[in-house]
Design a protein around this motif. Sequence first.
Motif, PDB file in Angstrom:
ATOM      1  N   PHE A  55       0.865  -1.173   0.000  1.00 58.12           N
ATOM      2  CA  PHE A  55       0.000   0.000   0.000  1.00 58.12           C
ATOM      3  C   PHE A  55       0.906   1.228   0.000  1.00 58.12           C
ATOM      4  CE2 PHE A  55      -2.149   3.389   2.355  1.00 58.12           C
ATOM      5  CZ  PHE A  55      -3.336   3.479   1.666  1.00 58.12           C
ATOM      6  N   VAL A  56       0.675   2.162  -0.945  1.00 54.30           N
ATOM      7  CA  VAL A  56       1.448   3.398  -1.009  1.00 54.30           C
ATOM      8  C   VAL A  56       0.516   4.542  -0.633  1.00 54.30           C
ATOM      9  CG1 VAL A  56       2.830   4.925  -2.457  1.00 54.30           C
ATOM     10  CG2 VAL A  56       2.935   2.447  -2.812  1.00 54.30           C
ATOM     11  N   LYS A  62       4.746   6.833   1.282  1.00 54.79           N
ATOM     12  CA  LYS A  62       5.399   5.723   1.969  1.00 54.79           C
ATOM     13  C   LYS A  62       4.743   4.406   1.571  1.00 54.79           C
ATOM     14  CE  LYS A  62       6.908   4.113   6.443  1.00 54.79           C
ATOM     15  NZ  LYS A  62       7.091   4.402   7.848  1.00 54.79           N
ATOM     16  N   SER A  63       5.564   3.387   1.382  1.00 54.74           N
ATOM     17  CA  SER A  63       5.070   2.069   1.010  1.00 54.74           C
ATOM     18  C   SER A  63       5.015   1.184   2.243  1.00 54.74           C
ATOM     19  CB  SER A  63       5.997   1.449  -0.038  1.00 54.74           C
ATOM     20  OG  SER A  63       5.541   0.177  -0.405  1.00 54.74           O
ATOM     21  N   LYS A  90       7.557  -2.064  11.980  1.00 51.42           N
ATOM     22  CA  LYS A  90       7.768  -3.162  11.033  1.00 51.42           C
ATOM     23  C   LYS A  90       7.460  -2.754   9.602  1.00 51.42           C
ATOM     24  CE  LYS A  90       6.492  -6.605  14.483  1.00 51.42           C
ATOM     25  NZ  LYS A  90       5.505  -7.623  14.844  1.00 51.42           N
ATOM     26  N   ASN A  91       6.996  -1.520   9.422  1.00 48.48           N
ATOM     27  CA  ASN A  91       6.610  -1.014   8.099  1.00 48.48           C
ATOM     28  C   ASN A  91       5.503  -1.881   7.488  1.00 48.48           C
ATOM     29  OD1 ASN A  91       7.001   1.050   6.179  1.00 48.48           O
ATOM     30  ND2 ASN A  91       8.025  -0.400   4.836  1.00 48.48           N
ATOM     31  N   GLN A  92       4.518  -2.257   8.334  1.00 50.60           N
ATOM     32  CA  GLN A  92       3.433  -3.132   7.906  1.00 50.60           C
ATOM     33  C   GLN A  92       2.087  -2.567   8.342  1.00 50.60           C
ATOM     34  OE1 GLN A  92       4.450  -6.738   9.986  1.00 50.60           O
ATOM     35  NE2 GLN A  92       5.572  -7.557   8.236  1.00 50.60           N
ATOM     36  N   ILE A  93       1.051  -2.959   7.590  1.00 49.32           N
ATOM     37  CA  ILE A  93      -0.321  -2.643   7.993  1.00 49.32           C
ATOM     38  C   ILE A  93      -1.161  -3.908   7.915  1.00 49.32           C
ATOM     39  CG2 ILE A  93      -0.231  -0.209   7.338  1.00 49.32           C
ATOM     40  CD1 ILE A  93      -1.817  -0.907   4.808  1.00 49.32           C
ATOM     41  N   HIS A  94      -2.178  -3.966   8.786  1.00 52.75           N
ATOM     42  CA  HIS A  94      -3.155  -5.055   8.769  1.00 52.75           C
ATOM     43  C   HIS A  94      -4.482  -4.404   8.410  1.00 52.75           C
ATOM     44  CE1 HIS A  94      -6.072  -7.946  10.410  1.00 52.75           C
ATOM     45  NE2 HIS A  94      -5.171  -8.833  10.029  1.00 52.75           N
TER      46      HIS A  94
END
Length: 102
Positions: A55-56, A62-63, A90-94
């Motif tokens: 996702f950007v 930001k990615s 963690k540079n993550q999304i849920h």
Amino acid sequence: MKKLLVLAVAFSVMVVVCSRVSAIAQDNSGGQTTPAAPLKVIKGTIKADGEKISFVSDEDKKSWDIINPEAVKGHEGHHVQVSAHVYADKNQIHVMSVKMMQ
């Protein structure tokens, strides 16, 4: 022979129960719970690079890696608004929900 069978079954049950109790104890970390990642609403684009879905964001470009890519299946290349738990470390999304932008 029956006693040996009963003993083997009892031992197996005990091992399973003990392993689950141990796992629960490790998750609790001494009774302290870790705070959940904040839920945010973000606008951006779903990108697909082979098997990797990201996702950007529109705001800062930001990615973010998507932990649960099945939640955005079919939205690759689309401009969307997502409600997601953000794990900045963690540079993550849920992704919890996806809404198409016009």
